[in-house]
Scaffold this motif. Structure first.
Motif, PDB file in Angstrom:
ATOM      1  N   UNK A  35      37.091  43.741  53.073  1.00 46.20           N
ATOM      2  CA  UNK A  35      36.865  42.165  52.560  1.00 46.20           C
ATOM      3  C   UNK A  35      37.724  41.294  53.610  1.00 46.20           C
ATOM      4  N   UNK A  87      38.647  41.904  56.711  1.00 47.73           N
ATOM      5  CA  UNK A  87      38.073  41.980  58.118  1.00 47.73           C
ATOM      6  C   UNK A  87      36.834  41.122  58.177  1.00 47.73           C
ATOM      7  N   UNK A  88      35.942  41.059  57.174  1.00 50.10           N
ATOM      8  CA  UNK A  88      34.838  40.565  57.241  1.00 50.10           C
ATOM      9  C   UNK A  88      34.818  39.133  56.766  1.00 50.10           C
ATOM     10  N   UNK A  89      35.618  38.679  56.012  1.00 48.00           N
ATOM     11  CA  UNK A  89      35.581  37.298  55.372  1.00 48.00           C
ATOM     12  C   UNK A  89      36.897  36.385  56.113  1.00 48.00           C
ATOM     13  N   UNK A 143      34.402  40.032  48.081  1.00 44.79           N
ATOM     14  CA  UNK A 143      34.403  39.052  48.996  1.00 44.79           C
ATOM     15  C   UNK A 143      34.734  37.826  48.377  1.00 44.79           C
ATOM     16  N   UNK A 183      37.087  34.608  49.397  1.00 43.65           N
ATOM     17  CA  UNK A 183      36.676  33.174  49.773  1.00 43.65           C
ATOM     18  C   UNK A 183      37.420  32.298  49.381  1.00 43.65           C
ATOM     19  N   UNK A 236      34.941  32.652  56.111  1.00 39.43           N
ATOM     20  CA  UNK A 236      33.642  32.581  56.515  1.00 39.43           C
ATOM     21  C   UNK A 236      32.764  32.080  55.499  1.00 39.43           C
TER      22      UNK A 236
END
Lengths: 198, 603
Positions: free
Chosen positions: B251, B253-255, B328, B332, B340
Motif C-alpha cells: 500500500x 509503495x503504490x500510494x 489503500x 490515502x 496518489x
C-alpha cells in the motif's frame, strides 16, 4: 496502465471461479497482477468480494475506494453494497437475479425492489449495464453457467483490456468437457447482452 | 495444483500455495498443522501433493502437538515446517518458548497466519510479539511471490543460527493471489537422526539457565543477520522515510509519492543500526504497520538511544489506526505526505439493505441439531457455551445457541464454571474436530470435579469450517497412510461420563428426546449428534441429492419452518413458502417438522 476489477457477490455463487478466470487471462496476456479473495467463514453464504488488479505496477492486493474500472456484481444487493468502490467512469455490470438472505425469508428484514436498486444506481452513473445471468445461463442450457454469462459480459465491456477470445479460452479450460458447449453459449449470450447495451 | 510440482514455469497461485511451493523448493521433509483460516489451504495443498514432493505431512490433533512433532523432526536434523493460524500459536506457545532455548539442527520455520480485521477469527492479535517474547527471528512477506522466496531464506537463517524462525503472514498474503516462478528444489535430507544432548534438549533448571544465555547470544547473532538481510532493503529517494513490513508495504509503495521506503522483510530482531542510519537525516519518518505499534515502539527506542530527533509518526501520534487491517484508503487518508490522487467514489442514495452474515448451509445437520436442542430446552432456557467451528453460526436467529465463544475447547471448560456458580441449566456445544483438539481435558475436568451440564458434540465427520480436513475421529487416508477412525462414544465414557447417547440429528424426534433425557440427568451427560457434512459428501461425489418442495394446498402459512428452522433454501413468494431447488439437498428435516406435512420430495 493499471486496471481494477471488483467482483461482489454471495459466498457460493462462483465469485472465486470468475476472479480466477480473469486472473489467468490477465497473466496469459503478460500483465503483472495482484488479487485478493475471501475464504473461510464468509464463504458460508455471506457477502464476498474479490479484487483483481493488473497492469504494469500492480502490487497491492486491495484497491482504494472508488478506483475500480469495472464493478462486476453477481447479485443486486451486493452490487449496491459495494457501489462506493466505483466512480462515475466505472462500468458496472450487474446480475439482476437476487439471492435472498434467510433473514428476509424469515420476515425479519426486507429485500428492496430490483427496480429501485437499478433506478438508484442510474441516478448516480450512466454506466450501469444489467443482465439476468441466471436466465441467460438457463437459455444456454444450465442455470449454473450463470458464471460464464457474467465472464462473457465482462469481455463485452468497453475498453476492457483483455481479449474476448482469451477470456473464453481461459474459461473453457476450467470447465469439464461435457459442459463446454453450455458455458461457451452462456459466455456468448453474456457478451452479446453487454454489447447491445453499449 | 499438481503443477506446483513442476520444476519450472510461471503459475498464478494463492499465497498459501506459494508458501507450499516455497517449502518444496526449500527441501522440507516434515510439515504439520492444525487447520485454521487463513492458513488452511497450506494443509489442503500438502495433503494432496506433499507425498509426491517428498514431504511427510500431518494434520495434528492441535497446534501444540503439531509444533512439538515438527520440533522433534528439526532436532533430528531435517527441515521442518509447522503452520497455524495466529490463535493456534497461543495453543503452541508452551513448547515454542522452551524450544527457543534448545534450538534446532535442521531448519525449522513456524508460520503464524494472522488475521487483522478478524475475517475468520475471534480476535486480531498481533503475533509479532511472539517473536519478542520468545527471542526468535521473524520474517514477514508482503506478497505471495515474496513468501515463496522468503521461506527458503528463513530456512537458511534457521540453520545458520540453529534456531527456529517465525514466519508471519496475514490474510492479505495467505489469500492474495499472485504469479510465482518455479525454481528447482534444493536437495535436503529426507531422514534424520537424533543425537542425544541432554544439556540442550532437557531443560531442567540447571540446563535451562545455560540455554537462556545461549538464546540471548543467538538473538544477538540474529540481529547481525537482520542488519544485512537481503530482505531488509531501502528503495526510493526522498526526505520522508517510511518503515514498513508485510502487506502494508504494497500500500505504501503504490500510494505514497516521493518517499524512501525501508522495507523490513526480516522484521525481528530489528536491524537497529540500519534503522538508525535510515532515520537519522530524514525530515520525518512514518511507520506503516498493521495492528500494534510493534516496529514503531522499537524505532522510537532506537532513535532515543542514538540521539536522533527526526519526528516519528504512526499510531502513537494518532496518524494511523491501530485496529483492523490496512488498505489503500488508510494510506490515502494519512494527511502528512503526498499520495496518489484518486477519483471521487460514487455516493448512491441510502437504501436499507438486508444483512448477509454467514449462515449454516442448506441441509446442514447442525441446523437440525439446534432445532431439536431448542425444542428440548424449551421455555426454561439454558446457557449455551459454544465453541469454534461452523456451529458457532448457531449464534444467528432463530437458534441463538452461542452465548459464549472464547477459544478452541473453551465450551466445555466454561460449562464447568457456569455449572459451579449458577443455578442455570448449561449446555455446551462442540464440534468433533474441536473436541479432539482441546475438548477432552475439560471433559475429564468436569467429571473429576462433579460439574453438571449437557455436552452436545456436533459430529459432522470433518473439520468442516476450514475445508473438511480429517481428524482422529475420521482417520486419515492421505500420504500413503491409512488409519482407523477413533470413536467418540468410548472416549467420552473413558472420561468418566455415564450418560452418553449417539443420535442422528436428521431424525429430529429422537434427537429431541435424547437431549431431553440428557437435560434430566444429574451430572455430566453427552449427546453425540452425528451426521456427515453434506458439503464434504458433495466434494467426494457421494451426496445423494433429492429435492423437496412445498405443497401449497397443504401449507397453512403458519411459517413454523421459516421461523424455527430457517433453512437457507427457503424463500417467500408472496404468502407462499418456497424451496429453492438449486440449494435444497434433500435432508428432509423441513418435512419432518412441518405440522401439516406439506413438504415432500419432488422428482
Amino acid at each position: 496502465m493499471r486496471y481494477c476489477v471488483q467482483i461482489a457477490g454471495v459466498g457460493g455463487q462462483g465469485v472465486l471461479l470468475a476472479s480466477s478466470v480473469l486472473g489467468h487471462a490477465a497473466m496469459a496476456a503478460g500483465h503483472k497482477l495482484a488479487m485478493s479473495e475471501v475464504h473461510g467463514m464468509a464463504q458460508r453464504g455471506g457477502s464476498v468480494l474479490s479484487t483483481l488488479r493488473f497492469g504494469d505496477e500492480a502490487l497491492s492486493p486491495l484497491e482504494a475506494t472508488g478506483q475500480a474500472d469495472l464493478l462486476l456484481g453477481f447479485e443486486p444487493v451486493e452490487t449496491y453494497r459495494m457501489l462506493n468502490l466505483a466512480n462515475k467512469d466505472t462500468y458496472i455490470v450487474m446480475n439482476l437475479q437476487p439471492t435472498v438472505p434467510v433473514k428476509v425469508s424469515m420476515g425479519a428484514e426486507s429485500y428492496p425492489a430490483i427496480d429501485d436498486i437499478v433506478a438508484n444506481i442510474r441516478s448516480v452513473t450512466d454506466r450501469l449495464i444489467t443482465l439476468n445471468a441466471t436466465e441467460l445461463a438457463t437459455q444456454a442450457g444450465k442455470a449454473v453457467a450463470a458464471n460464464a454469462a457474467l465472464i462473457g459480459a465482462t469481455a463485452g465491456v468497453k475498453d476492457f483490456p483483455l481479449e474476448r477470445s482469451l477470456l473464453e479460452e481461459t474459461l473453457l479450460e476450467t470447465v469439464p468437457e461435457r459442459f463446454k458447449e453450455i458455458n461457451a453459449k452462456a459466455f456468448q449470450l453474456g457478451y452479446e447482452t453487454v454489447r447491445s447495451a453499449v | 495444483m499438481e503443477r506446483l510440482l513442476d520444476d519450472s514455469g510461471k503459475l498464478l497461485v494463492l499465497g498459501n500455495e506459494a508458501i507450499v511451493r516455497g517449502c518444496i523448493e526449500a527441501g522440507v521433509a516434515f510439515a504439520s498443522t492444525y487447520p485454521g483460516t487463513p492458513s488452511s489451504e497450506i494443509g489442503n495443498t500438502l495433503q494432496k501433493i506433499g507425498q509426491k514432493a517428498g514431504v511427510y505431512f500431518e494434520f495434528s490433533t492441535n497446534e501444540k502437538v503439531a509444533l512439538e512433532a515438527a520440533a522433534a523432526a528439526a532436532i533430528s536434523g531435517v527441515r521442518s515446517f509447522a503452520f497455524m493460524k495466529h490463535v493456534g500459536v497461543n495453543v503452541a506457545a508452551d513448547p515454542l518458548m522452551t524450544l527457543a532455548y534448545s534450538g534446532v539442527d535442521g531448519g525449522m520455520v513456524i508460520l503464524t497466519a494472522d488475521d487483522p480485521s478478524c475475517h475468520s477469527s475471534q480476535n486480531e492479535q498481533d503475533n509479532r510479539y511472539y517473536s519478542m517474547l520468545s527471542l526468535l527471528p521473524m520474517f514477514e512477506p508482503a506478497t505471495p511471490a515474496e513468501a515463496k522466496e522468503m521461506i527458503k531464506e528463513a530456512f537458511k537463517v534457521s540453520e545458520e543460527l540453529k534456531s527456529p524462525v517465525l514466519f508471519r503472514t496475514t490474510t492479505r498474503v495467505n489469500h492474495a493471489r499472485g504469479v510465482i516462478e518455479l525454481s528447482k528444489p534444493e536437495q535436503e535430507p529426507a531422514k534424520g537422526k537424533f543425537v542425544k544432548d541432554a544439556c540442550r534438549f532437557v531443560n531442567i533448571p540447571a540446563f535451562a539457565r545455560m540455554n537462556r544465555l545461549k538464546l540471548l547470544e543467538r538473538s544477538e547473532a540474529a540481529r547481525r543477520v537482520s542488519e544485512s538481510s537481503p530482505y531488509n532493503t531501502i528503495e526510493g529517494e526522498g526526505q520522508v522515510g517510511i518503515i514498513t513490513s508485510g502487506v502494508s508495504y504494497t500500500y505504501a509503495k503504490e500510494w505514497m509519492e516521493d518517499v524512501s521506503i525501508l522495507k523490513l522483510g526480516m522484521s525481528s530482531p530489528l536491524p537497529e543500526d540500519l534503522v538508525a542510519r535510515f532515520i537519522r537525516d530524514k525530515d520525518m519518518v512514518i511507520i506503516v504497520e498493521e495492528l500494534e505499534p510493534y516496529l514503531e515502539d522499537q524505532v522510537l527506542r532506537v532513535a532515543r538511544q542514538n540521539g536522533i530527533s527526526t519526528p516519528i509518526f504512526g499510531k502513537r501520534t494518532g496518524h494511523l489506526p491501530r485496529a483492523f487491517e490496512y488498505n489503500p484508503d488508510v494510506i490515502s487518508n494519512i494527511g502528512i505526505v503526498p499520495v496518489r490522487e484518486g477519483r471521487e467514489p460514487l455516493s448512491p442514495p441510502p437504501m436499507t439493505l438486508p444483512t448477509r452474515p454467514p449462515m449454516l448451509c442448506a441441509g446442514c445437520p447442525h441446523r437440525a441439531t439446534f432445532y431439536a436442542l431448542k425444542k428440548a430446552v424449551g421455555k426454561e432456557g439454558a446457557i449455551y457455551s459454544s465453541d469454534i467451528g461452523c456451529y458457532t453460526l448457531g449464534i444467528q436467529p432463530p437458534f441463538e445457541t452461542a452465548d459464549l465463544v472464547m477459544c478452541m475447547g473453551g465450551s466445555v471448560g466454561a460449562a464447568g464454571g457456569f455449572s459451579a456458580v449458577t443455578d442455570q441449566r448449561v449446555v455446551a456445544i462442540i464440534g468433533d474436530s474441536t473436541f479432539f483438539h482441546t475438548g477432552v481435558p475439560p471433559l475429564m475436568n468436569a467429571t473429576f470435579n462433579g460439574h453438571k451440564f449437557v455436552l452436545v458434540i456436533v459430529d459432522n465427520r470433518a473439520t468442516a469450517m476450514t475445508g473438511h480436513q480429517p481428524h482422529p475421529g475420521t482417520g486419515r487416508s492421505h500420504g500413503g497412510r491409512d488409519t482407523p477412525a477413533l470413536a467418540i462414544e468410548p472416549l467420552v465414557k473413558a472420561c468418566g461420563v455415564e450418560h452418553v447417547v449417539t443420535v442422528d440429528p436428521l431424525d429430529v424426534k429422537s434427537t429431541q428426546k435424547a437431549i431431553k433425557g440428557a437435560l434430566e440427568h444429574d451430572g455430566i451427560s453427552v449427546v453425540v449428534s452425528q451426521s456427515p457434512c453434506p458439503l464434504e459428501l458433495k466434494k467426494r461425489r457421494v451426496l445423494q441429492v433429492s429435492t423437496y418442495a412445498v405443497d401449497q394446498d397443504k401449507c397453512v402459512k403458519c411459517y413454523h419452518c421459516v421461523e424455527a428452522l430457517a433453512c437457507t433454501a427457503f424463500y417467500r413468494d408472496g404468502e407462499d413458502v418456497m424451496i429453492d431447488p438449486d440449494l435444497c439437498i434433500g435432508c428432509g428435516v423441513c418435512a419432518k417438522i412441518c405440522p401439516r406435512g406439506a413438504m415432500g420430495v419432488v422428482e
